[in-house]
Design a protein around this motif. Structure first.
Motif, PDB file in Angstrom:
ATOM      1  N   UNK A   1       0.825  -1.217   0.000  1.00 18.57           N
ATOM      2  CA  UNK A   1       0.000   0.000   0.000  1.00 18.57           C
ATOM      3  C   UNK A   1       0.860   1.267   0.000  1.00 18.57           C
ATOM      4  N   UNK A   2       2.147   1.134  -0.297  1.00 20.29           N
ATOM      5  CA  UNK A   2       3.058   2.291  -0.280  1.00 20.29           C
ATOM      6  C   UNK A   2       3.484   2.648  -1.706  1.00 20.29           C
ATOM      7  N   UNK A   3       3.348   3.917  -2.048  1.00 14.49           N
ATOM      8  CA  UNK A   3       3.824   4.430  -3.331  1.00 14.49           C
ATOM      9  C   UNK A   3       4.850   5.527  -3.069  1.00 14.49           C
ATOM     10  N   UNK A   4       5.911   5.532  -3.854  1.00 17.96           N
ATOM     11  CA  UNK A   4       6.922   6.585  -3.746  1.00 17.96           C
ATOM     12  C   UNK A   4       6.715   7.583  -4.877  1.00 17.96           C
ATOM     13  N   UNK A   5       6.460   8.827  -4.506  1.00 17.09           N
ATOM     14  CA  UNK A   5       6.293   9.899  -5.487  1.00 17.09           C
ATOM     15  C   UNK A   5       7.641  10.588  -5.629  1.00 17.09           C
ATOM     16  N   UNK A   6       8.282  10.398  -6.768  1.00 15.02           N
ATOM     17  CA  UNK A   6       9.659  10.870  -6.956  1.00 15.02           C
ATOM     18  C   UNK A   6       9.691  12.365  -7.283  1.00 15.02           C
ATOM     19  N   UNK A   7      10.603  13.066  -6.631  1.00 12.62           N
ATOM     20  CA  UNK A   7      10.737  14.514  -6.802  1.00 12.62           C
ATOM     21  C   UNK A   7      12.088  14.849  -7.425  1.00 12.62           C
ATOM     22  N   UNK A   8      12.061  15.608  -8.496  1.00 10.23           N
ATOM     23  CA  UNK A   8      13.304  15.955  -9.206  1.00 10.23           C
ATOM     24  C   UNK A   8      13.851  17.321  -8.791  1.00 10.23           C
ATOM     25  N   UNK A   9      13.087  18.064  -7.991  1.00 13.65           N
ATOM     26  CA  UNK A   9      13.492  19.437  -7.645  1.00 13.65           C
ATOM     27  C   UNK A   9      13.984  19.556  -6.194  1.00 13.65           C
ATOM     28  N   UNK A  10      14.519  18.466  -5.649  1.00 15.81           N
ATOM     29  CA  UNK A  10      14.963  18.491  -4.252  1.00 15.81           C
ATOM     30  C   UNK A  10      16.076  19.492  -4.007  1.00 15.81           C
ATOM     31  N   UNK A  11      16.818  19.827  -5.049  1.00 16.34           N
ATOM     32  CA  UNK A  11      17.914  20.785  -4.879  1.00 16.34           C
ATOM     33  C   UNK A  11      17.417  22.148  -4.400  1.00 16.34           C
ATOM     34  N   UNK A  12      16.114  22.409  -4.565  1.00 21.71           N
ATOM     35  CA  UNK A  12      15.568  23.693  -4.111  1.00 21.71           C
ATOM     36  C   UNK A  12      15.549  23.817  -2.587  1.00 21.71           C
ATOM     37  N   UNK A  13      15.693  22.715  -1.857  1.00 22.41           N
ATOM     38  CA  UNK A  13      15.677  22.791  -0.397  1.00 22.41           C
ATOM     39  C   UNK A  13      17.051  22.512   0.207  1.00 22.41           C
ATOM     40  N   UNK A  14      18.076  22.416  -0.617  1.00 25.32           N
ATOM     41  CA  UNK A  14      19.404  22.136  -0.091  1.00 25.32           C
ATOM     42  C   UNK A  14      20.102  23.430   0.317  1.00 25.32           C
ATOM     43  N   UNK A  15      20.690  23.415   1.505  1.00 26.50           N
ATOM     44  CA  UNK A  15      21.259  24.628   2.098  1.00 26.50           C
ATOM     45  C   UNK A  15      22.377  25.228   1.245  1.00 26.50           C
ATOM     46  N   UNK A  16      23.149  24.372   0.575  1.00 25.53           N
ATOM     47  CA  UNK A  16      24.276  24.865  -0.223  1.00 25.53           C
ATOM     48  C   UNK A  16      23.827  25.811  -1.330  1.00 25.53           C
ATOM     49  N   UNK A  17      22.581  25.728  -1.707  1.00 23.81           N
ATOM     50  CA  UNK A  17      22.062  26.569  -2.790  1.00 23.81           C
ATOM     51  C   UNK A  17      21.889  28.020  -2.335  1.00 23.81           C
TER      52      UNK A  17
END
Length: 473
Positions: free
Chosen positions: A116-132
């Protein structure tokens, strides 16, 4: 003249940051409306989801830390409440689903129903990375989380949206598209302690020396923090259920969000550690278990251990063991700097660094060490402290945050460990714990400490989490 100059700086900072706040509020609302319109056709043009769905917003679900233990225990709790409920996990991790679920089982011993588990893949995770965001990091990551949330909700809109990583700026968008919103807060993005530290111009890992030594920069940063706190308060109001991990976090979130807040202690691996034998001989080791991050303040551990060695030559066999993960080049550099510092303090032969140890090796270190040490200021909770106590170590923790308010507290009216702040206090506590370890009073303290950790078990987390979430599920 200097006084008038300070007033001018304060006024200019106030006006500038008011304009910044207004600009950010307008931009935030415009962004939300734009993202809503982008999602609207897809969301409302498709057929309604007939099966109840719970979405967990956790972009780093496969990282293997304490936050991920909370995530997988929360998933299991929801499945216990409703076996037919679909679980969606929004993540930027791209490993196969079966590998992620297997890792959760191997690392945490948590078995979930994968069907019953689905993984919704996100390609924009770099928007929450501190180094940015080298400057205005909190604001940049917070606004970036809205973009990431829009990508998530564009793929699937759940009935219940649960943030388990602290991205409060996602709440308005989730509510805008029709979700109920719940959150588990490990640490407030901003706190009154942070405001106080900037106002007092105290240097810290998140308050650089060039800022703390400048009145103008400190004043500007203070007002930036004030207005970010206002934004944080605004988005927090969109949560239907707010859970926090400790009394310390409860106090800060309650004062910032002014909403009903419930404490749900995080699930700790106490059940397995309580099986360790407490009465077997141990070695004069002081054990630290913490990632090599600046806020963990390993420097204080080295300085305290060095001072103890100087003041107590009879403890020549004592060793300091630093266990931690190396997540990247920055962590590696910090570890290398600590090695250099140990050499400079002439304690290199008595300090052992262990990186990315196995669960079995960590268990062995916990069972063999006499003392556990923790030095992070205002740790939001302190899972590592709980596990050291459960394993039978005498704990010396920082006299602040979760360790002070929830963990190293009196049990049945008697102490369960030591609290310290200054290097001299840590050195004295280490010496006392090591020299008195085999005395009857120390054994009584260790047994009390172990018994007190049962409050933080996984089973207790399941019960508390289900109680909080059931009204909106």
């Amino acid at each position: 003249a200097e006084y008038m100059g300070d007033i001018r700086i304060a006024v200019l900072s106030y006006v500038s940051l008011n304009m910044l706040l207004l600009t950010v509020c307008v931009a935030l609302w415009s962004l939300l409306r734009y993202l809503f319109k982008c999602c609207q056709r897809k969301i409302f043009g498709s057929s309604p989801i007939s099966v109840k769905t719970v979405g967990f917003f956790h972009p780093y679900c496969n990282s293997g830390g304490g936050g991920e233990r909370v995530l997988w225990c929360a998933v299991k709790a929801v499945q216990d409440l409703d076996r037919e409920c679909r679980i969606a996990i929004y993540t930027g991790d791209m490993e196969p689903a079966e590998d992620i679920i297997r890792n959760a089982k191997e690392l945490f011993g948590i078995a979930v129903h994968a069907d019953t588990i689905d993984f919704i893949r996100l390609s924009k995770r770099h928007f929450v990375e501190a180094d940015r965001y080298p400057r205005f990091t909190m604001l940049g990551q917070s606004l970036g989380s809205i973009v990431l949330c829009a990508e998530a909700l564009d793929q699937l809109v759940p009935h219940l949206f649960i943030d388990t990583m602290g991205y409060a700026f996602t709440f308005p968008l989730a509510r805008l598209v029709g979700c109920k919103v719940a959150c588990y807060v490990h640490y407030p993005t901003i706190s009154t302690d942070m405001l106080e530290r900037v106002a007092q111009r105290r240097e810290a890992f998140n308050n650089e020396i060039q800022i703390s030594q400048s009145k103008a920069l400190s004043t500007s940063k203070y007002w930036y923090y004030v207005f970010f706190a206002k934004l944080y308060q605004f988005v927090g109001a969109f949560a239907d259920v707010i859970m926090v991990n400790s009394t310390w976090t409860f106090n800060h979130i309650s004062s910032l969000w002014r909403r009903p807040v419930q404490i749900v202690y995080p699930p700790c691996n106490v059940d397995n550690l309580l099986k360790l034998k407490i009465d077997e001989p141990r070695k004069p080791w002081v054990l630290s278990v913490a990632q090599f991050r600046p806020e963990k303040d390993h420097n204080r551990q080295l300085e305290s251990f060095s001072l103890m060695k100087q003041l107590h030559p009879e403890l020549r066999d004592a060793k300091l063991i630093l266990v931690g993960k190396i997540r990247g080049q920055d962590d590696q550099q910090r570890k290398d700097d600590l090695v250099s510092k140990a050499k400079a303090l002439n304690i290199a032969d008595d300090v052992v660094f262990k990186c990315s140890v196995s669960e079995q090796e960590l268990r062995s270190l916990l069972q063999l060490s006499m003392v556990g040490i923790h030095t992070m200021w205002n740790e939001h909770f302190g899972i590592g402290v709980v596990e050291l106590m459960a394993a039978g170590c005498i704990v010396i923790a920082h006299n602040s945050g979760g360790p002070k308010a929830d963990i190293v507290v009196d049990f049945n009216g008697q102490k369960t460990g030591y609290l310290a702040t200054e290097v001299s206090e840590y050195a004295a506590c280490m010496a006392s714990a090591l020299t008195s370890f085999d005395e009857p009073e120390s054994m009584k303290l260790r047994r009390r400490a172990r018994e007190s950790t049962k409050r933080f078990s996984e089973n207790q987390f399941y019960e508390d989490f289900k109680r909080c979430i059931q009204p909106v599920l």
